[in-house]
Enzyme design. Structure first.
Site, PDB file in Angstrom:
ATOM      1  CB  CYS A  82      38.087  62.706  21.511  1.00 40.91           C
ATOM      2  SG  CYS A  82      39.079  64.005  22.255  1.00 40.91           S
ATOM      3  CG  HIS A 136      37.731  58.573  22.972  1.00 41.06           C
ATOM      4  ND1 HIS A 136      38.343  59.651  23.585  1.00 41.06           N
ATOM      5  CD2 HIS A 136      36.927  58.018  23.914  1.00 41.06           C
ATOM      6  CE1 HIS A 136      37.917  59.749  24.828  1.00 41.06           C
ATOM      7  NE2 HIS A 136      37.061  58.776  25.052  1.00 41.06           N
TER       8      HIS A 136
END
Length: 494
Positions: A82, A136
């Site tokens: 991510c 993230h």
């Protein structure tokens, strides 16, 4: 030019389909001002949707978006995890340039002065907003977001699940576990199907945030909407699970490619830390099919939230003046090779969905040329009548939006670290070639070569096969991995 196939008939209502198909007039930037940008982030989304030919997956709203734009069949993320993937896309730079390879390196803390899309559009006078999981690290680029509300909603909605998690948390604290170990030890089940409305879970609440913002935002706007599903846990309202039958899911082949190095694979990433998952060894067939069912349900749940936001965009009459982009931050393994999650350079992890619907450009078309996620930033700069910053390492997709038969890249790059060893991967029309390079010696410790002419999951590493030396040498020169290897180790742990 080949057009997208007809959409499957599904149980999910798709107001967005009617809306997208009803708006076809070209956008005149001079007459209507700067175009808006609506960018959807979807976590762990494989390019297996109705519009990508996976008719067993019910994704009518994303399919409708594809009918209003260009679907990129061969788009690749720069790293299959991510934080690095999202930072790379938002800055238009490779992970090596940013120095971000793990989950613990926020963009602004690592590269304080970097130009990113939120900063770029903020400095051009756009209203910028972030809803849900965009970066993230939620607070990244805080100074450049006009709106950055807290992420609403819950991951689990079943009271029984919540009681179980509370009990496990209490027991883990009594053992004196560290914060990281405590987080892992108190994860709930990998799947949940609560009989609730969409807004009871996080992504439904995020969609409502975006809808409310659309009703009050000023143009031009740059809006990012991030949906966490189908990321683990596979929790979605029961009615999305009911779109599928468990007996229609089957365990994939668990054999890893022959002659492949161990460094190419992982021990599943985060899945093993969920309640009921084995600490080692494979899942049972029943567990595998339950997870595959849950993943599909979560794809349909995320698709419905995309549809809600698009329907509001249309209701407000903003569609003709808005560029809409949908992408997945990386791929995902659902038991193929006996593996789960992401964290590799394999095709299943690096290959992602990408759809761009831009007023005045091609609609309902498919582009087969290779593209990278760092191409999104220069593309949006061009489509909004701006110039890409000099720091951008991507290439504008505008030529492909004009003529989807155009190609802009001979290959696409990805990478993934294992401690102080970096795996660099190159995808051509047919081949995926990977070199694992140790730092600081810059020695190549392993090579992989897979033939993807007929399969996403080829069964053999061909790098050392007789007759492949010339091909390996050519691909190695293009990859140029030893000149790229970063000097410092990564902390990904996978």
């Amino acid at each position: 030019m080949k057009h997208l196939w007809r959409l499957p008939q599904v149980a999910v209502c798709s107001l967005a389909l009617l809306c997208v198909l009803s708006h076809g007039m070209p956008f005149d930037a001079q007459a209507d001002g700067q175009p808006n940008v609506l960018l959807f982030f979807v976590d762990d989304l494989r390019p297996e949707l109705g519009c990508y030919g996976q008719h067993d997956i019910k994704s009518p709203n994303i399919d409708a978006l594809a009918l209003g734009g260009v679907l990129f069949e061969r788009a690749y993320c720069q790293q299959a995890i991510c934080a690095p993937s999202r930072a790379s896309m938002m800055a238009g730079q490779y992970p090596d340039t940013l120095g971000i390879y793990d989950l613990w390196s926020p963009l602004r803390r690592t590269v304080p002065g970097v130009m990113s899309m939120p900063r770029y559009f903020h400095e051009r006078g756009y209203e910028t907003s972030s809803f849900g999981k965009v970066y993230h690290h939620h607070s990244d680029d805080r100074e450049y977001w006009s709106k950055l509300p807290d992420v609403p909603g819950v991951i689990y909605a079943n009271p029984q699940t919540l009681r179980s998690i509370t009990r496990r948390h209490r027991e883990a604290r009594a053992k004196g576990l560290t914060k990281l170990a405590l987080s892992s030890a108190t994860k709930g089940p990998p799947c949940e199907a609560a009989d609730v409305e969409d807004d009871a879970y996080r992504d439904g609440a995020v969609a409502q945030q975006a809808i409310d913002a659309l009703r009050s935002c000023d143009s031009p706007f740059f809006m990012c909407v991030g949906f966490a599903k189908p990321h683990l846990p596979f929790s979605a309202p029961q009615h999305y699970w009911d779109l599928y039958r468990r007996e229609d899911f089957h365990t994939p082949d668990r054999d890893v490619p022959k002659a492949s190095p161990d460094i190419a694979f992982t021990n599943w990433g985060e899945l093993r830390s969920y309640e009921g998952m084995p600490e080692e060894g494979p899942l049972s067939d029943a567990q595998t099919c339950e997870l595959m069912h849950g993943y599909a349900a979560c794809v349909s749940y995320a698709d419905a939230q995309v549809g809600r936001v698009l329907a509001e965009l249309d209701r407000l009459g903003l569609r003709d003046g808005t560029i809409v982009v949908l992408w997945g931050d990386h791929g995902y393994k659902l038991g193929e090779y006996g593996l789960w999650c992401k964290h590799t350079n394999l095709e299943l992890d690096a290959h992602v969905p990408l759809i761009v619907s831009a007023p005045g450009y091609a609609k309902g078309e498919r582009a087969q040329g290779l593209v990278e996620m760092i191409d999104v930033f220069p593309t949006l700069a061009a489509l909004t009548n701006g110039s890409a910053p000099a720091s951008c390492e991507g290439r504008s997709l505008e030529p492909m939006l004009k003529d989807p038969r155009t190609t802009i890249r001979p290959y696409a790059r990805s990478q993934y670290p294992r401690g102080s060893t970096m795996g660099y991967s190159l995808r051509t029309d047919r081949w995926r070639y990977t070199e694992w390079v140790a730092s600081p010696s810059k020695s190549i410790v392993a090579r992989e070569l897979y033939d993807h002419r007929d399969s996403q999951t080829p069964g053999r590493n061909l790098a050392d096969e007789p007759g492949r030396q010339e091909l390996v040498s050519t691909l190695s020169k293009h990859l140029d991995s030893r000149s790229r290897i970063a000097p410092r180790a990564s902390r990904t742990g996978q």
